[in-house]
Structures are given as C-alpha cells and as structure tokens.
Design a protein around this motif. Structure first.
Motif, PDB file in Angstrom:
ATOM      1  N   GLU A  88      44.755  74.455 -80.166  1.00  0.00           N
ATOM      2  CA  GLU A  88      44.245  73.124 -79.860  1.00  0.00           C
ATOM      3  C   GLU A  88      44.385  72.162 -81.034  1.00  0.00           C
ATOM      4  N   ARG A  89      44.428  72.693 -82.235  1.00  0.00           N
ATOM      5  CA  ARG A  89      44.505  71.815 -83.393  1.00  0.00           C
ATOM      6  C   ARG A  89      45.664  72.252 -84.281  1.00  0.00           C
ATOM      7  N   SER A  90      46.265  71.284 -84.904  1.00  0.00           N
ATOM      8  CA  SER A  90      47.383  71.542 -85.791  1.00  0.00           C
ATOM      9  C   SER A  90      46.867  71.612 -87.221  1.00  0.00           C
ATOM     10  N   GLU A  91      47.112  72.750 -87.882  1.00  0.00           N
ATOM     11  CA  GLU A  91      46.684  72.895 -89.264  1.00  0.00           C
ATOM     12  C   GLU A  91      47.685  72.204 -90.177  1.00  0.00           C
ATOM     13  N   GLU A  92      47.169  71.640 -91.244  1.00  0.00           N
ATOM     14  CA  GLU A  92      48.023  70.968 -92.230  1.00  0.00           C
ATOM     15  C   GLU A  92      48.974  71.989 -92.847  1.00  0.00           C
ATOM     16  N   ILE A  93      50.239  71.621 -92.916  1.00  0.00           N
ATOM     17  CA  ILE A  93      51.240  72.474 -93.558  1.00  0.00           C
ATOM     18  C   ILE A  93      51.374  71.995 -94.999  1.00  0.00           C
ATOM     19  N   SER A  94      51.079  72.879 -95.946  1.00  0.00           N
ATOM     20  CA  SER A  94      51.132  72.511 -97.363  1.00  0.00           C
ATOM     21  C   SER A  94      52.579  72.272 -97.806  1.00  0.00           C
ATOM     22  N   ASP A  95      52.741  71.645 -98.952  1.00  0.00           N
ATOM     23  CA  ASP A  95      54.081  71.403 -99.484  1.00  0.00           C
ATOM     24  C   ASP A  95      54.810  72.720 -99.726  1.00  0.00           C
TER      25      ASP A  95
ATOM     26  N   ALA B 218      66.660  69.887 -82.044  1.00  0.00           N
ATOM     27  CA  ALA B 218      65.327  69.268 -82.099  1.00  0.00           C
ATOM     28  C   ALA B 218      64.477  69.916 -83.190  1.00  0.00           C
ATOM     29  N   ILE B 219      64.520  71.239 -83.257  1.00  0.00           N
ATOM     30  CA  ILE B 219      63.748  71.930 -84.299  1.00  0.00           C
ATOM     31  C   ILE B 219      64.286  71.550 -85.675  1.00  0.00           C
ATOM     32  N   ASN B 220      65.603  71.446 -85.794  1.00  0.00           N
ATOM     33  CA  ASN B 220      66.200  71.060 -87.065  1.00  0.00           C
ATOM     34  C   ASN B 220      65.709  69.684 -87.504  1.00  0.00           C
ATOM     35  N   THR B 221      65.634  68.746 -86.584  1.00  0.00           N
ATOM     36  CA  THR B 221      65.149  67.410 -86.917  1.00  0.00           C
ATOM     37  C   THR B 221      63.704  67.469 -87.401  1.00  0.00           C
ATOM     38  N   VAL B 222      62.896  68.283 -86.753  1.00  0.00           N
ATOM     39  CA  VAL B 222      61.499  68.423 -87.172  1.00  0.00           C
ATOM     40  C   VAL B 222      61.434  69.035 -88.577  1.00  0.00           C
ATOM     41  N   VAL B 223      62.172  70.123 -88.789  1.00  0.00           N
ATOM     42  CA  VAL B 223      62.136  70.797 -90.089  1.00  0.00           C
ATOM     43  C   VAL B 223      62.629  69.864 -91.202  1.00  0.00           C
TER      44      VAL B 223
ATOM     45  N   GLU C 111      55.441  60.720 -89.214  1.00  0.00           N
ATOM     46  CA  GLU C 111      55.744  59.786 -88.117  1.00  0.00           C
ATOM     47  C   GLU C 111      57.030  60.187 -87.393  1.00  0.00           C
ATOM     48  N   LYS C 112      58.033  60.607 -88.143  1.00  0.00           N
ATOM     49  CA  LYS C 112      59.299  61.039 -87.546  1.00  0.00           C
ATOM     50  C   LYS C 112      59.083  62.310 -86.720  1.00  0.00           C
ATOM     51  N   VAL C 113      58.345  63.272 -87.268  1.00  0.00           N
ATOM     52  CA  VAL C 113      58.042  64.510 -86.548  1.00  0.00           C
ATOM     53  C   VAL C 113      57.331  64.182 -85.244  1.00  0.00           C
ATOM     54  N   SER C 114      56.328  63.337 -85.336  1.00  0.00           N
ATOM     55  CA  SER C 114      55.561  62.945 -84.158  1.00  0.00           C
ATOM     56  C   SER C 114      56.447  62.259 -83.123  1.00  0.00           C
TER      57      SER C 114
ATOM     58  N   LEU D  81      52.165  73.101 -84.816  1.00  0.00           N
ATOM     59  CA  LEU D  81      52.497  71.683 -84.949  1.00  0.00           C
ATOM     60  C   LEU D  81      53.363  71.225 -83.775  1.00  0.00           C
ATOM     61  N   ILE D  82      54.380  72.009 -83.440  1.00  0.00           N
ATOM     62  CA  ILE D  82      55.267  71.659 -82.323  1.00  0.00           C
ATOM     63  C   ILE D  82      54.468  71.574 -81.028  1.00  0.00           C
ATOM     64  N   TYR D  83      53.714  72.613 -80.742  1.00  0.00           N
ATOM     65  CA  TYR D  83      52.963  72.659 -79.488  1.00  0.00           C
ATOM     66  C   TYR D  83      51.933  71.524 -79.406  1.00  0.00           C
ATOM     67  N   THR D  84      51.241  71.264 -80.497  1.00  0.00           N
ATOM     68  CA  THR D  84      50.217  70.215 -80.517  1.00  0.00           C
ATOM     69  C   THR D  84      50.817  68.841 -80.228  1.00  0.00           C
ATOM     70  N   HIS D  85      51.937  68.548 -80.871  1.00  0.00           N
ATOM     71  CA  HIS D  85      52.575  67.242 -80.672  1.00  0.00           C
ATOM     72  C   HIS D  85      53.170  67.112 -79.265  1.00  0.00           C
ATOM     73  N   VAL D  86      53.783  68.176 -78.789  1.00  0.00           N
ATOM     74  CA  VAL D  86      54.376  68.119 -77.447  1.00  0.00           C
ATOM     75  C   VAL D  86      53.283  67.941 -76.393  1.00  0.00           C
ATOM     76  N   THR D  87      52.202  68.696 -76.498  1.00  0.00           N
ATOM     77  CA  THR D  87      51.135  68.569 -75.501  1.00  0.00           C
ATOM     78  C   THR D  87      50.427  67.222 -75.605  1.00  0.00           C
ATOM     79  N   ALA D  88      50.385  66.649 -76.800  1.00  0.00           N
ATOM     80  CA  ALA D  88      49.812  65.296 -76.936  1.00  0.00           C
ATOM     81  C   ALA D  88      50.652  64.301 -76.132  1.00  0.00           C
ATOM     82  N   ALA D  89      51.954  64.488 -76.143  1.00  0.00           N
ATOM     83  CA  ALA D  89      52.837  63.610 -75.356  1.00  0.00           C
ATOM     84  C   ALA D  89      52.585  63.806 -73.863  1.00  0.00           C
TER      85      ALA D  89
END
Length: 166
Positions: free
Chosen positions: A7-14, A81-86, A93-96, A150-158
C-alpha cells in the motif's frame, strides 16, 4: 503485513538506487532475453493474464508462446518502461509520469486488473535473482523489493486517478 507493504512505497536510498541501476545495467544488456523470460514466466505462472492479449491468449503450447513475436514485442515494451524508471530513479516526477502513463493505458485501454502488476513485478524479481545470482545479494533484494513496490504503488495510483472500479 505483506498487504500493508504494497500500500505504501518506501523511500529508496541513494545507495539502493545505485545497486538497482548497477544490476539493471547488466540485465538490460540482455534486454530481449531477460524480458522474454520475465513475460513468459508471468504468463505460465498466471495464465489468466493471457486474456488481455488477443494475439496469444489461446496459445497452450509454452514453446509456441515463448517464440511468439507478440510476446517478444510486449517483453521489449515492459523492459523499456522499466529501463526508463531505473534510469530516472533520481527524478521522482519522471518516474511518476512514466508509471502514470503505463497505469492509465492499462486501466483505460487494456482494462487490465492492477493486481497483475504486483504479480509481474514479483516474477521480475524472481527472474533477475535467478539470472544474476552473484549480484542479487540480500541488500540488492531489499532494494529491488522497494523498486517493485514503487512500480506497483505508482501504477495503482494511476488506476485510482482514472476511477478504476473492480
């Protein structure tokens, strides 16, 4: 607990972003081969997902499906699509934006249930871990688990944004 994590996307560290990008550079070097492995296993493990693909929804022979040009084409799209996200993990903003486009297209045009994204990203992790076992350390697994969330959270938000009703 597992449901809550989705349900929630955890922050991905650097550091985790770097691990994801390093592994992905090796994965993407074999884009078509790995992409076909991911999409093929997805359809074998979840045959109900084939219903959304008129070109191969009636294929029962795994070899025929694996050789399908349509499956290969879709695998390339998924990997792209995954490559663009990575590549854009440092640009939220681009990932979203990218994942919103994917989510909206699958909700409105293809009418795919969002649960299939959870299943596909799970298969993606399985295949990457098997194909690149020396790279897929416990730290890498943790980073990639955040990536699939992160992928699932953003896709389901859409999906929610366009008023998807199950």
């Amino acid at each position: 607990m597992e449901i809550e994590r989705w349900e929630r996307s955890e922050e991905i560290s650097d550091a985790e972003k770097k691990v994801i990008q390093e592994i992905w550079s090796r994965v993407y070097a074999n884009c078509e081969e790995v992409g076909v492995s991911i999409v093929f296993r997805f359809f074998v493990n979840f045959p109900s997902a084939k219903q959304y693909f008129s070109q191969f929804k009636h294929m029962e022979d795994p070899l025929e499906m694996e050789r399908s040009l349509q499956l290969r084409k879709h695998a390339r799209r998924v990997m792209g699509a995954i490559n663009t996200v990575v590549e854009n993990l440092n640009d939220s903003e681009k990932v979203s934006s990218v994942l919103a486009l994917v989510g909206k297209a699958h909700a409105l045009k293809h009418k795919v249930e969002p649960i299939y994204f959870k299943k596909l990203t799970g298969v993606m992790l399985e295949v990457i871990a098997e194909e690149y076992p020396s790279d897929f350390t416990p730290e890498a697994h943790g980073a990639w688990t955040k990536m699939k969330t992160l992928i699932y959270t953003h896709v389901t938000a859409a999906y929610k944004e366009v008023g998807w009703a199950q």
